[in-house]
Design a protein around this motif. Structure first.
Motif, short mmCIF file in Angstrom:
data_model
loop_
_atom_site.label_atom_id
_atom_site.label_comp_id
_atom_site.label_asym_id
_atom_site.label_seq_id
_atom_site.Cartn_x
_atom_site.Cartn_y
_atom_site.Cartn_z
N MET A 9 0.85 -1.16 0.00
CA MET A 9 0.00 0.00 0.00
C MET A 9 0.90 1.23 0.00
O MET A 9 1.92 1.27 0.67
CB MET A 9 -0.88 -0.03 1.26
N LYS A 10 0.50 2.24 -0.78
CA LYS A 10 1.27 3.48 -0.87
C LYS A 10 0.39 4.67 -0.51
O LYS A 10 -0.77 4.73 -0.87
CB LYS A 10 1.82 3.66 -2.28
N LEU A 11 0.98 5.62 0.20
CA LEU A 11 0.33 6.87 0.55
C LEU A 11 0.89 7.93 -0.38
O LEU A 11 2.09 8.21 -0.36
CB LEU A 11 0.61 7.23 2.01
N LEU A 12 0.02 8.51 -1.20
CA LEU A 12 0.46 9.49 -2.18
C LEU A 12 -0.12 10.86 -1.86
O LEU A 12 -1.26 10.98 -1.39
CB LEU A 12 0.02 9.05 -3.58
N LEU A 13 0.66 11.89 -2.15
CA LEU A 13 0.28 13.27 -1.89
C LEU A 13 0.25 14.05 -3.19
O LEU A 13 1.21 14.02 -3.95
CB LEU A 13 1.29 13.92 -0.93
N ASP A 14 -0.85 14.75 -3.44
CA ASP A 14 -0.94 15.71 -4.53
C ASP A 14 -0.69 17.07 -3.90
O ASP A 14 -1.60 17.69 -3.35
CB ASP A 14 -2.31 15.64 -5.20
N SER A 15 0.55 17.53 -3.95
CA SER A 15 0.92 18.76 -3.25
C SER A 15 0.21 19.98 -3.80
O SER A 15 0.09 20.99 -3.10
CB SER A 15 2.44 18.95 -3.30
N THR A 16 -0.32 19.92 -5.01
CA THR A 16 -1.05 21.05 -5.57
C THR A 16 -2.40 21.23 -4.89
O THR A 16 -2.99 22.30 -4.95
CB THR A 16 -1.25 20.93 -7.09
N ARG A 17 -2.90 20.17 -4.24
CA ARG A 17 -4.20 20.23 -3.55
C ARG A 17 -4.05 20.58 -2.07
O ARG A 17 -5.02 20.98 -1.43
CB ARG A 17 -4.93 18.91 -3.69
N CYS A 18 -2.87 20.40 -1.52
CA CYS A 18 -2.64 20.65 -0.09
C CYS A 18 -2.76 22.15 0.20
O CYS A 18 -2.13 22.97 -0.47
CB CYS A 18 -1.27 20.14 0.32
N GLN A 19 -3.55 22.48 1.22
CA GLN A 19 -3.74 23.87 1.62
C GLN A 19 -3.08 24.19 2.96
O GLN A 19 -3.26 25.28 3.49
CB GLN A 19 -5.24 24.18 1.68
N GLY A 20 -2.35 23.25 3.51
CA GLY A 20 -1.58 23.50 4.72
C GLY A 20 -2.38 23.49 6.01
O GLY A 20 -1.96 24.11 6.99
N TYR A 21 -3.50 22.79 6.04
CA TYR A 21 -4.27 22.70 7.28
C TYR A 21 -3.57 21.86 8.34
O TYR A 21 -3.75 22.07 9.52
CB TYR A 21 -5.66 22.10 7.01
N GLY A 22 -2.80 20.86 7.91
CA GLY A 22 -2.04 20.03 8.84
C GLY A 22 -2.85 18.96 9.54
O GLY A 22 -2.34 18.30 10.44
N LEU A 23 -4.09 18.77 9.16
CA LEU A 23 -4.95 17.79 9.82
C LEU A 23 -4.51 16.36 9.56
O LEU A 23 -4.78 15.47 10.38
CB LEU A 23 -6.40 17.98 9.36
N CYS A 24 -3.84 16.11 8.48
CA CYS A 24 -3.42 14.76 8.12
C CYS A 24 -2.29 14.24 9.00
O CYS A 24 -2.14 13.03 9.17
CB CYS A 24 -2.99 14.71 6.65
N GLN A 25 -1.52 15.13 9.56
CA GLN A 25 -0.35 14.73 10.33
C GLN A 25 -0.72 14.20 11.70
O GLN A 25 -0.05 13.32 12.23
CB GLN A 25 0.61 15.92 10.45
N GLU A 26 -1.79 14.69 12.28
CA GLU A 26 -2.17 14.27 13.63
C GLU A 26 -2.44 12.77 13.75
O GLU A 26 -1.92 12.13 14.66
CB GLU A 26 -3.39 15.07 14.11
N PRO A 27 -3.23 12.16 12.84
CA PRO A 27 -3.47 10.72 12.99
C PRO A 27 -2.32 9.84 12.49
O PRO A 27 -2.31 8.65 12.76
CB PRO A 27 -4.73 10.48 12.16
N ALA A 28 -1.37 10.43 11.77
CA ALA A 28 -0.30 9.61 11.19
C ALA A 28 1.05 10.33 11.22
O ALA A 28 1.67 10.55 10.18
CB ALA A 28 -0.66 9.23 9.76
N PRO A 29 1.55 10.69 12.40
CA PRO A 29 2.82 11.42 12.46
C PRO A 29 4.01 10.61 11.96
O PRO A 29 5.02 11.18 11.56
CB PRO A 29 2.96 11.76 13.94
N GLU A 30 3.87 9.28 11.96
CA GLU A 30 4.96 8.44 11.45
C GLU A 30 4.97 8.38 9.92
O GLU A 30 5.95 7.93 9.33
CB GLU A 30 4.86 7.02 12.03
N LEU A 31 3.91 8.86 9.29
CA LEU A 31 3.80 8.82 7.83
C LEU A 31 3.87 10.20 7.17
O LEU A 31 4.29 10.32 6.03
CB LEU A 31 2.49 8.14 7.40
#
Length: 63
Positions: free
Chosen positions: A1-23
């Motif tokens: 399984m791969k976790l992919l990021l579309d950086s053009t869609r990221c708005q910098g809310y930072g909500l994704c980091q809280e549940p997965a700080p190791e990722l």
């Protein structure tokens, strides 16, 4: 399984980091950076939570 990021869609809310700080790291402006695309064994739940937390659908999982 791969976790992919579309950086053009990221708005910098930072909500994704809280549940997965190791990722997911945040840069100095709060924008997401995936540490490694390969989700480690036992990391699927955290990866799914990070994807669900993103309000702009910048993260996705590929199986």
């Amino acid at each position: 399984m791969k976790l992919l990021l579309d950086s053009t869609r990221c708005q910098g809310y930072g909500l994704c980091q809280e549940p997965a700080p190791e990722l997911v790291d945040l840069d100095e402006w709060g924008y997401a950076q995936v540490r490694t695309a390969d989700v480690p064994p036992g990391g699927a739940a955290a990866a799914e939570a990070a994807v669900a937390a993103c309000p702009n659908s910048a993260l996705r999982l590929v199986r």
